[in-house]
Design a protein around this motif. Structure first.
Motif, PDB file in Angstrom:
ATOM      1  N   UNK A   1       9.191   0.020  13.231  1.00 13.69           N
ATOM      2  CA  UNK A   1      10.036   1.067  12.673  1.00 13.69           C
ATOM      3  C   UNK A   1       9.313   1.807  11.596  1.00 13.69           C
ATOM      4  N   UNK A   2       8.791   1.366  10.778  1.00 16.78           N
ATOM      5  CA  UNK A   2       8.148   2.026   9.658  1.00 16.78           C
ATOM      6  C   UNK A   2       6.945   2.925  10.316  1.00 16.78           C
ATOM      7  N   UNK A   3       6.384   2.410  11.081  1.00 15.23           N
ATOM      8  CA  UNK A   3       5.287   3.062  11.738  1.00 15.23           C
ATOM      9  C   UNK A   3       5.650   4.398  12.459  1.00 15.23           C
ATOM     10  N   UNK A   4       6.830   4.500  13.066  1.00 17.89           N
ATOM     11  CA  UNK A   4       7.607   5.400  13.616  1.00 17.89           C
ATOM     12  C   UNK A   4       7.934   6.698  12.616  1.00 17.89           C
ATOM     13  N   UNK A   5       8.243   5.980  11.655  1.00 17.17           N
ATOM     14  CA  UNK A   5       8.837   6.897  10.532  1.00 17.17           C
ATOM     15  C   UNK A   5       7.607   7.865  10.028  1.00 17.17           C
ATOM     16  N   UNK A   6       6.472   6.942   9.561  1.00 15.55           N
ATOM     17  CA  UNK A   6       5.104   7.406   9.203  1.00 15.55           C
ATOM     18  C   UNK A   6       4.718   8.712  10.291  1.00 15.55           C
ATOM     19  N   UNK A   7       4.952   8.276  11.563  1.00 18.88           N
ATOM     20  CA  UNK A   7       4.313   9.234  12.603  1.00 18.88           C
ATOM     21  C   UNK A   7       5.332  10.618  12.658  1.00 18.88           C
TER      22      UNK A   7
ATOM     23  N   UNK B   1       0.750  -1.054   0.015  1.00 19.68           N
ATOM     24  CA  UNK B   1      -0.078  -0.103  -0.023  1.00 19.68           C
ATOM     25  C   UNK B   1       0.879   1.282   0.133  1.00 19.68           C
ATOM     26  N   UNK B   2       1.822   1.478   0.832  1.00 18.29           N
ATOM     27  CA  UNK B   2       2.478   2.493   0.763  1.00 18.29           C
ATOM     28  C   UNK B   2       3.078   2.856  -0.413  1.00 18.29           C
ATOM     29  N   UNK B   3       4.198   2.386  -0.943  1.00 18.85           N
ATOM     30  CA  UNK B   3       4.663   2.716  -2.526  1.00 18.85           C
ATOM     31  C   UNK B   3       3.412   3.084  -3.311  1.00 18.85           C
ATOM     32  N   UNK B   4       2.402   2.411  -3.360  1.00 26.09           N
ATOM     33  CA  UNK B   4       1.256   2.999  -4.342  1.00 26.09           C
ATOM     34  C   UNK B   4       0.520   3.973  -4.040  1.00 26.09           C
ATOM     35  N   UNK B   5       0.499   4.358  -2.622  1.00 25.79           N
ATOM     36  CA  UNK B   5      -0.275   5.628  -2.346  1.00 25.79           C
ATOM     37  C   UNK B   5       0.602   6.623  -2.296  1.00 25.79           C
ATOM     38  N   UNK B   6       2.032   6.733  -2.303  1.00 28.77           N
ATOM     39  CA  UNK B   6       2.874   7.714  -2.507  1.00 28.77           C
ATOM     40  C   UNK B   6       3.111   8.010  -3.949  1.00 28.77           C
ATOM     41  N   UNK B   7       3.052   7.147  -4.972  1.00 28.33           N
ATOM     42  CA  UNK B   7       3.136   7.446  -6.350  1.00 28.33           C
ATOM     43  C   UNK B   7       1.898   8.046  -6.667  1.00 28.33           C
ATOM     44  N   UNK B   8       0.695   7.416  -6.226  1.00 23.73           N
ATOM     45  CA  UNK B   8      -0.639   8.037  -6.439  1.00 23.73           C
ATOM     46  C   UNK B   8      -0.831   9.747  -6.182  1.00 23.73           C
ATOM     47  N   UNK B   9      -0.141   9.814  -4.786  1.00 21.38           N
ATOM     48  CA  UNK B   9      -0.322  11.323  -4.188  1.00 21.38           C
ATOM     49  C   UNK B   9       0.785  12.231  -5.118  1.00 21.38           C
ATOM     50  N   UNK B  10       1.880  11.492  -5.524  1.00 28.32           N
ATOM     51  CA  UNK B  10       2.778  12.420  -6.264  1.00 28.32           C
ATOM     52  C   UNK B  10       2.197  12.759  -7.787  1.00 28.32           C
ATOM     53  N   UNK B  11       1.798  11.624  -8.167  1.00 30.96           N
ATOM     54  CA  UNK B  11       0.883  11.996  -9.614  1.00 30.96           C
ATOM     55  C   UNK B  11       0.076  12.967  -9.564  1.00 30.96           C
ATOM     56  N   UNK B  12      -0.973  12.922  -8.698  1.00 28.41           N
ATOM     57  CA  UNK B  12      -2.003  13.970  -8.453  1.00 28.41           C
ATOM     58  C   UNK B  12      -1.697  15.162  -8.449  1.00 28.41           C
ATOM     59  N   UNK B  13      -0.651  15.222  -7.597  1.00 35.40           N
ATOM     60  CA  UNK B  13       0.082  16.685  -7.291  1.00 35.40           C
ATOM     61  C   UNK B  13       0.879  17.324  -8.458  1.00 35.40           C
ATOM     62  N   UNK B  14       1.326  16.721  -9.219  1.00 32.10           N
ATOM     63  CA  UNK B  14       1.984  17.051 -10.391  1.00 32.10           C
ATOM     64  C   UNK B  14       1.515  17.033 -11.454  1.00 32.10           C
TER      65      UNK B  14
ATOM     66  N   UNK C   1      -2.925   4.780 -13.593  1.00 29.11           N
ATOM     67  CA  UNK C   1      -3.629   3.362 -13.172  1.00 29.11           C
ATOM     68  C   UNK C   1      -2.693   2.235 -13.262  1.00 29.11           C
ATOM     69  N   UNK C   2      -2.182   2.099 -14.323  1.00 29.16           N
ATOM     70  CA  UNK C   2      -1.160   1.111 -14.533  1.00 29.16           C
ATOM     71  C   UNK C   2       0.038   1.062 -13.697  1.00 29.16           C
ATOM     72  N   UNK C   3       0.508   2.274 -13.430  1.00 28.88           N
ATOM     73  CA  UNK C   3       1.813   2.407 -12.521  1.00 28.88           C
ATOM     74  C   UNK C   3       1.321   2.100 -11.084  1.00 28.88           C
ATOM     75  N   UNK C   4       0.374   2.555 -10.867  1.00 32.60           N
ATOM     76  CA  UNK C   4      -0.057   2.647  -9.202  1.00 32.60           C
ATOM     77  C   UNK C   4      -0.197   1.057  -8.899  1.00 32.60           C
ATOM     78  N   UNK C   5      -1.218   0.451  -9.746  1.00 31.14           N
ATOM     79  CA  UNK C   5      -1.544  -0.949  -9.554  1.00 31.14           C
ATOM     80  C   UNK C   5      -0.414  -1.850  -9.754  1.00 31.14           C
ATOM     81  N   UNK C   6       0.523  -1.652 -10.515  1.00 30.26           N
ATOM     82  CA  UNK C   6       1.988  -2.534 -10.750  1.00 30.26           C
ATOM     83  C   UNK C   6       2.802  -2.276  -9.540  1.00 30.26           C
ATOM     84  N   UNK C   7       2.648  -1.072  -9.208  1.00 28.62           N
ATOM     85  CA  UNK C   7       3.664  -1.086  -7.972  1.00 28.62           C
ATOM     86  C   UNK C   7       2.925  -1.753  -6.537  1.00 28.62           C
ATOM     87  N   UNK C   8       1.704  -1.490  -6.634  1.00 28.76           N
ATOM     88  CA  UNK C   8       1.012  -2.158  -5.430  1.00 28.76           C
ATOM     89  C   UNK C   8       1.115  -3.924  -5.554  1.00 28.76           C
TER      90      UNK C   8
END
Length: 462
Positions: A165-171, A54-67, A135-142
């Motif tokens: 450790x990952x959760x601490x970084x997210x927080x 989930x995390x890489x896919x959501x990050x790619x999705x957010x960056x894509x929508x932002x730019x 769509x293709x990139x996000x689903x492929x990454x996921x």
């Protein structure tokens, strides 16, 4: 696929990754004698697989929508014919708006220049391509992330440590984002305030007693010199806020004491929700009530006893604002009083104190830090209120202590200065940022004072 449909699909893929990771971890544990031989519980292996999905896919999705919008706009503007290519940011905005209207069908392409119609077709094609690629990139990454995490599940891996450790970084990123947002807001206001003081004297703003920011916005307009003294605005803010606090603090605090210490359970079950319903009433409704009912009533009473009262007054705004703020003080104070340990009550009563003496000498001092927090929240709410002041107190910047006269506040003037089409290079519009900066400093000082009181009594009663 649209982002609104893509996000639920990512959630489904995350759930599948979690289930497959859980099943694989248990399957690997069986030949070893059970999950007790795993380095972590199956839940953590599953959670790690879900994060990788989930995390890489959501990050790619957010960056894509932002730019996405900026990239497409740049490509569209670059593809325009030379005679239609804008020279300034304002022209670019108008051209892009026209292209978007043609692309959406709001404007017929027959009435647009040939280059605009072609750009609209290109805009639709780019949007379709962007959506497909996203769509293709996000689903492929996921899928790829979940599959790699599934393969990496092994009994010797400490999945719990990696997940935490990952959760601490997210927080940390969330906390950093909040801090950076606050810093960005402060610096943006500071820079505009510095520009304002480049146009208006520092002494005039802080010590001036007249507020009339009607200056010319452009050089070809005729306008007055303007007056930018902030004292009348802060006097009006202080007057209305003081009246509101005189209503809200005693009524809210006494109602909290009654509901927490003296009221029976049936009475509390009825009155507490009814009191908190006041917090859900929109401020514009309070404004109508103040302008149509309270203000005329105050004016009639003043005339009956021989006083002169304006149709819009600080008293009307302050009284209604105080009614609006009562739930903030009452609800927080009630929760704080109920949080005082029962042993303190029992000890006081066992020593012979009455219930009233216990409330005054034991419970109230122990709950004072929380009560101060509730009062501070109420003060901040009063200072920041706008709608009631506009409808009941008016817009006149009068420097007076008479509650029967019309006054205005800092927040009302900020809204007034920034309403409509403004150019942010004149003293009139920049004055809003200077007022906002002063309001921020005043609120910060209130927080410091309240924090000092809280620390003092917390040390005494902890």
């Amino acid at each position: 696929m649209q982002p609104a449909n893509l996000f639920p699909l990512i959630v489904v893929l995350v759930a599948i990754a979690f289930a497959l990771g859980y099943a694989r971890s248990r399957a690997l544990a069986m030949p070893l004698g059970g999950i007790r031989n795993l380095k972590s519980l199956p839940f953590y292996y599953a959670a790690r697989a879900a994060m990788w999905c989930g995390l890489p896919a959501l990050l790619i999705l957010a960056c894509w929508l932002g730019f996405e919008a900026k990239v497409i706009q740049t490509l569209i503007v670059g593809s325009l014919p030379a005679e239609l290519r804008p020279d300034t940011a304002g022209q670019a905005s108008l051209v892009l708006s026209q292209i978007s209207n043609v692309a959406s069908g709001a404007l017929s392409g027959d009435f647009a220049p040939e280059g605009i119609a072609a750009a609209a077709e290109r805009l639709e094609a780019l949007r379709a391509q962007s959506t497909f690629m996203m769509t293709a990139l996000v689903l492929s990454i996921a899928v790829l992330g979940g599959f790699i995490a599934w393969l990496r599940i092994a009994p010797h891996i400490n999945a719990r440590e990696k997940v935490e450790s990952t959760l601490r970084k997210i927080f940390f990123l969330c906390a950093a984002l909040a801090i950076l947002t606050t810093v960005g807001i402060i610096f943006s206001v500071i820079f505009e305030t510095i520009r304002f003081f480049g146009k208006v004297s520092f002494i005039e703003f802080f010590f001036g007693t007249s507020w009339s920011p009607q200056t010319a916005i452009r050089a070809d307009q005729v306008g007055a010199d303007g007056a930018f003294g902030m004292i009348p605005l802060f006097v009006g803010t202080l007057l209305i806020s003081s009246i509101a606090m005189l209503v809200a603090v005693p009524v809210g605090l006494m109602s909290a004491i009654y509901l927490s210490e003296y009221a029976s359970k049936p009475v509390r079950a009825i009155f507490k929700p009814a009191l908190e319903m006041l917090a859900g009433v929109p401020t514009v409704v309070y404004g109508f009530f103040a302008a149509l009912t309270v203000a005329p009533f105050i004016s009639d009473i003043a005339e009956a006893i021989g006083l002169s009262a304006s149709s819009q007054s600080a008293l009307a705004a302050g009284l209604v604002m105080g009614i609006m703020i009562i739930p903030f003080v009452s609800s927080l104070s009630d929760d704080v009083i109920n949080a005082v340990p029962q042993t303190m009550r029992d000890g006081s009563l066992a020593l012979g104190a009455t219930q009233s003496e216990t409330m005054k000498k034991v419970i109230f001092p122990a709950a004072l830090p929380g009560i101060m927090g509730g009062v501070l929240l109420a003060v901040s709410r009063a200072i920041g209120e706008t709608m009631i002041v506009v409808m009941a107190a008016g817009l006149a910047a009068n420097m007076t202590a008479n509650p029967l006269e019309a006054v205005t506040t800092v927040t009302v003037q900020i809204v007034t200065l920034l309403v409509g089409d403004q150019e942010f290079d004149s003293a009139k519009t920049l004055a809003a940022f200077a007022l906002g900066m002063m309001l921020f400093i005043v609120t910060l000082l209130l927080n410091i004072v309240a924090l000092h009181v809280v620390r003092k009594y917390r040390e005494q009663y902890d």
